[in-house]
Design a protein around this motif. Sequence first.
Motif, PDB file in Angstrom:
ATOM      1  N   LEU A  96       0.819  -1.206   0.000  1.00 38.58           N
ATOM      2  CA  LEU A  96       0.000   0.000   0.000  1.00 38.58           C
ATOM      3  C   LEU A  96       0.859   1.265   0.000  1.00 38.58           C
ATOM      4  N   HIS A  97       1.879   1.280   0.841  1.00 39.72           N
ATOM      5  CA  HIS A  97       2.756   2.450   0.922  1.00 39.72           C
ATOM      6  C   HIS A  97       3.431   2.716  -0.421  1.00 39.72           C
ATOM      7  N   LEU A  98       3.967   1.677  -1.039  1.00 45.28           N
ATOM      8  CA  LEU A  98       4.682   1.859  -2.301  1.00 45.28           C
ATOM      9  C   LEU A  98       3.755   2.304  -3.434  1.00 45.28           C
ATOM     10  N   THR A  99       2.513   1.812  -3.434  1.00 46.65           N
ATOM     11  CA  THR A  99       1.603   2.249  -4.504  1.00 46.65           C
ATOM     12  C   THR A  99       1.326   3.749  -4.382  1.00 46.65           C
ATOM     13  N   CYS A 100       1.142   4.218  -3.156  1.00 50.87           N
ATOM     14  CA  CYS A 100       0.929   5.662  -2.967  1.00 50.87           C
ATOM     15  C   CYS A 100       2.156   6.459  -3.383  1.00 50.87           C
ATOM     16  N   LEU A 101       3.339   5.984  -3.004  1.00 45.93           N
ATOM     17  CA  LEU A 101       4.575   6.664  -3.393  1.00 45.93           C
ATOM     18  C   LEU A 101       4.738   6.688  -4.911  1.00 45.93           C
ATOM     19  N   SER A 102       4.423   5.578  -5.551  1.00 50.60           N
ATOM     20  CA  SER A 102       4.626   5.486  -7.007  1.00 50.60           C
ATOM     21  C   SER A 102       3.728   6.449  -7.766  1.00 50.60           C
ATOM     22  N   LEU A 103       2.588   6.795  -7.167  1.00 52.04           N
ATOM     23  CA  LEU A 103       1.668   7.751  -7.800  1.00 52.04           C
ATOM     24  C   LEU A 103       1.975   9.190  -7.419  1.00 52.04           C
ATOM     25  N   GLY A 104       2.995   9.383  -6.589  1.00 52.33           N
ATOM     26  CA  GLY A 104       3.387  10.733  -6.207  1.00 52.33           C
ATOM     27  C   GLY A 104       2.466  11.384  -5.200  1.00 52.33           C
ATOM     28  N   ILE A 105       1.694  10.591  -4.470  1.00 52.57           N
ATOM     29  CA  ILE A 105       0.805  11.142  -3.450  1.00 52.57           C
ATOM     30  C   ILE A 105       1.657  11.752  -2.336  1.00 52.57           C
ATOM     31  N   SER A 106       1.325  12.988  -1.959  1.00 47.18           N
ATOM     32  CA  SER A 106       2.174  13.705  -0.998  1.00 47.18           C
ATOM     33  C   SER A 106       1.355  14.746  -0.244  1.00 47.18           C
TER      34      SER A 106
ATOM     35  N   ILE B   8       2.038  -6.292  -5.497  1.00 47.08           N
ATOM     36  CA  ILE B   8       1.422  -5.184  -6.225  1.00 47.08           C
ATOM     37  C   ILE B   8       1.333  -5.597  -7.679  1.00 47.08           C
ATOM     38  N   THR B   9       0.166  -5.417  -8.288  1.00 44.52           N
ATOM     39  CA  THR B   9       0.027  -5.681  -9.716  1.00 44.52           C
ATOM     40  C   THR B   9      -0.324  -4.388 -10.451  1.00 44.52           C
ATOM     41  N   THR B  10       0.093  -4.322 -11.705  1.00 48.60           N
ATOM     42  CA  THR B  10      -0.178  -3.155 -12.537  1.00 48.60           C
ATOM     43  C   THR B  10       0.020  -3.537 -13.995  1.00 48.60           C
ATOM     44  N   ASN B  11      -0.531  -2.726 -14.875  1.00 43.84           N
ATOM     45  CA  ASN B  11      -0.297  -2.884 -16.313  1.00 43.84           C
ATOM     46  C   ASN B  11       0.532  -1.737 -16.876  1.00 43.84           C
ATOM     47  N   ASP B  12       0.984  -0.867 -15.982  1.00 42.81           N
ATOM     48  CA  ASP B  12       1.717   0.336 -16.372  1.00 42.81           C
ATOM     49  C   ASP B  12       3.218   0.092 -16.183  1.00 42.81           C
ATOM     50  N   GLU B  13       3.972   0.070 -17.266  1.00 43.49           N
ATOM     51  CA  GLU B  13       5.407  -0.226 -17.186  1.00 43.49           C
ATOM     52  C   GLU B  13       6.164   0.816 -16.380  1.00 43.49           C
ATOM     53  N   GLU B  14       5.785   2.072 -16.508  1.00 46.42           N
ATOM     54  CA  GLU B  14       6.470   3.136 -15.757  1.00 46.42           C
ATOM     55  C   GLU B  14       6.272   2.940 -14.252  1.00 46.42           C
ATOM     56  N   LEU B  15       5.027   2.639 -13.839  1.00 50.48           N
ATOM     57  CA  LEU B  15       4.775   2.386 -12.420  1.00 50.48           C
ATOM     58  C   LEU B  15       5.526   1.145 -11.952  1.00 50.48           C
ATOM     59  N   TYR B  16       5.565   0.127 -12.787  1.00 51.98           N
ATOM     60  CA  TYR B  16       6.282  -1.108 -12.450  1.00 51.98           C
ATOM     61  C   TYR B  16       7.752  -0.824 -12.143  1.00 51.98           C
ATOM     62  N   ASN B  17       8.396  -0.048 -13.000  1.00 47.51           N
ATOM     63  CA  ASN B  17       9.814   0.266 -12.792  1.00 47.51           C
ATOM     64  C   ASN B  17      10.026   1.136 -11.554  1.00 47.51           C
ATOM     65  N   LYS B  18       9.100   2.042 -11.292  1.00 43.87           N
ATOM     66  CA  LYS B  18       9.179   2.843 -10.067  1.00 43.87           C
ATOM     67  C   LYS B  18       9.102   1.958  -8.831  1.00 43.87           C
ATOM     68  N   LEU B  19       8.182   0.997  -8.860  1.00 40.59           N
ATOM     69  CA  LEU B  19       7.985   0.109  -7.715  1.00 40.59           C
ATOM     70  C   LEU B  19       9.213  -0.746  -7.449  1.00 40.59           C
ATOM     71  N   LEU B  20       9.826  -1.249  -8.506  1.00 36.66           N
ATOM     72  CA  LEU B  20      11.033  -2.056  -8.350  1.00 36.66           C
ATOM     73  C   LEU B  20      12.127  -1.265  -7.645  1.00 36.66           C
ATOM     74  N   LYS B  21      12.232  -0.005  -8.000  1.00 33.15           N
ATOM     75  CA  LYS B  21      13.264   0.853  -7.406  1.00 33.15           C
ATOM     76  C   LYS B  21      12.917   1.213  -5.960  1.00 33.15           C
ATOM     77  N   LEU B  22      11.642   1.566  -5.734  1.00 33.39           N
ATOM     78  CA  LEU B  22      11.236   2.023  -4.406  1.00 33.39           C
ATOM     79  C   LEU B  22      11.304   0.918  -3.357  1.00 33.39           C
ATOM     80  N   ARG B  23      11.126  -0.343  -3.766  1.00 31.49           N
ATOM     81  CA  ARG B  23      11.169  -1.417  -2.767  1.00 31.49           C
ATOM     82  C   ARG B  23      12.605  -1.729  -2.330  1.00 31.49           C
TER      83      ARG B  23
END
Length: 377
Positions: free
Chosen positions: A58-68, A191-206
């Motif tokens: 949950l935390h990483l999905t919010c971070l990946s979307l830039g929620i702040s 976390i699942t997604t179909n968005d490659e950009e979000l996927y790469n962000k998540l890999l880095k953020l974890r």
Amino acid sequence: MIIYGKQTIDQEDIESVINILKSDFLTTGPKVYEFEKNFANYVGSKYAVAVSNGTAALHLTCLSLGISEGDEVICTPMTFAASVNCVLYCGATPVFVDVDENGLMDASLIEEKITSKTKAIIPVHYSGLSCNTKLIKGIADKHNLKIIEDGCHALGTEIFEYKIGSCINSDLCIFSFHPVKHITTGEGGMITTNDEELYNKLLKLRTHGITKNAGEFICESQGPWYYEMQDLGYNYRITDIQCALGVSQLKKIDNFLDKRRSIAKKYDNAFKNNKNIDLLKSDNNCLNSYHLYVIKLKDEKTRLQLFNHLKDNQIYCQVHYIPVHLHPYYQKLGFKKGELPNAEDFYNRVISLPMYPNLTDEEVDYVIDKVQNFFKK
């Protein structure tokens, strides 16, 4: 003693973990990718990212979307606190929408809570029932909002003939593998997604915000050992030990779901004519995966009496959930009792009965008998 939920582990699961303990990789190895690939294939998403637990997801999905800070996120009160805490972790503000008769976010109330600050919606698929994902997606698209589905209760749930986690009507979806969930890795999340950009962000953020991919470097590489921390990430990695268990468990998911649905059918048939019990009702478009089997009683007093009656007979049920806005921490933030009356009434009336694949027919019959006998007194 019969509890409300627990893991189902067999010898194949045990052997899969032992094999990893004998291997070269205990973490960040090939089993992590295998589990991610198999999970994505199962739910129908392009990408999956395994993490240490559902809260991390949950935390990483919010971070990946830039929620702040300054953002608002639409949430439901009828969930475990983590589904809302993730918004606070990012400095944003949760905005609650009340629930319907099934404990699901009432989509008809969402638009009135949207402001210029609203950034995303986090619908929770409660108990194995799905929210109306098409309706919520339509609202999100109209207001240019992102959607994070909380699918912790809904692995194997289908809505409009696709599985929760396919992200057909969302940007991201998260799952938990706590022992009471449909499959377990001990602790763990996805976390699942179909968005490659979000996927790469998540890999880095974890992994601390670090990349070893030369194609992503900001500075010039200093050698084959070189890596860069490009974002403030976290250590939310999962181990190969856990993922080996996950791979083994996922092979059995259809059998687990069949057993859960069979138990639910037995409960349904037993309680459908009991005027003291209201059952949650699946939408015709939803195939319920029954993480929980929830019944509603007429009032708070009856719920407490039945809870204690079952406990006295060695049946340890649970209540899902204390609405998030009623917790002391959220009360300190300014949320008040009475502002979400449907959620509060739902909470006062519900009990989760035992539901897990290893429940025997005799145990299910025993639970049914003790519930029915309570109302005969």
